[in-house]
Design a protein around this motif. Sequence first.
Motif: not given
Length: 222
Positions: A96-111
């Motif tokens: 999902l990080h590769q697909k741009g659906r989330l970012h591993v260095d973003s806060s988890a609460v965003n998702y």
Amino acid sequence: MKKLGYLLCGLLGVSCSSQSTSHIQSFEELDAYIQKEVVGEKTPSLVLAVAKGGKILFERAYGLADTGGELAATVRTPYQLASVSKPLTALGTLVLHQKGRLHVDSSAVNYMGTLKFGKTNAQFPDPRIRQLLNHTSGLDTYFQLQFTDEKGPEDSFEDAFQKYGVLFRTTGAQYEYANLGSGLFDHIIAQQAEEPFDVVIKEQVFGPLGLEVSFLALGGIL
């Protein structure tokens, strides 16, 4: 050829220094050892595969898949992976990080939708996805275990997280093996992919890896 006895280390709980495996240098000897010493009352069955360069060099099933029904194990017999499933869940997260659906260095609460972390100190920052992946989120160890044939009360993930999803230390400060953090990825993956977790893992992980007989059992349904 390196001694194949070392293949038993960790996998079967046999010490690498054990004299009982030091002689094993061929698949035939490995096969004979397992049939004689391993499979029995303590180990009803196992499936072993040795691969190199993407090719399976040796695979064999031993013992019974169903000791009550005398059903022999095969190389396609399913086994519970327990925490070996964590790297597969992590792989789904990275897809999902590769697909741009989330970012591993973003806060988890965003998702996480409506889920929030509890905190023993209000100053603790919310962990990033990367910290959840490497078990430095600040969550404590949490287990909810029962045998597969046991029927008993079991918290939903949301209820369990509300009770136990508490940060006991600041994020990134200490490694602490956290089942709840890995379980949170089931929730995050489903939220971000907008599909059930088992569907995402089947299509994005099992399928590309050629794991044709792998599956998830959710809520007692295969």
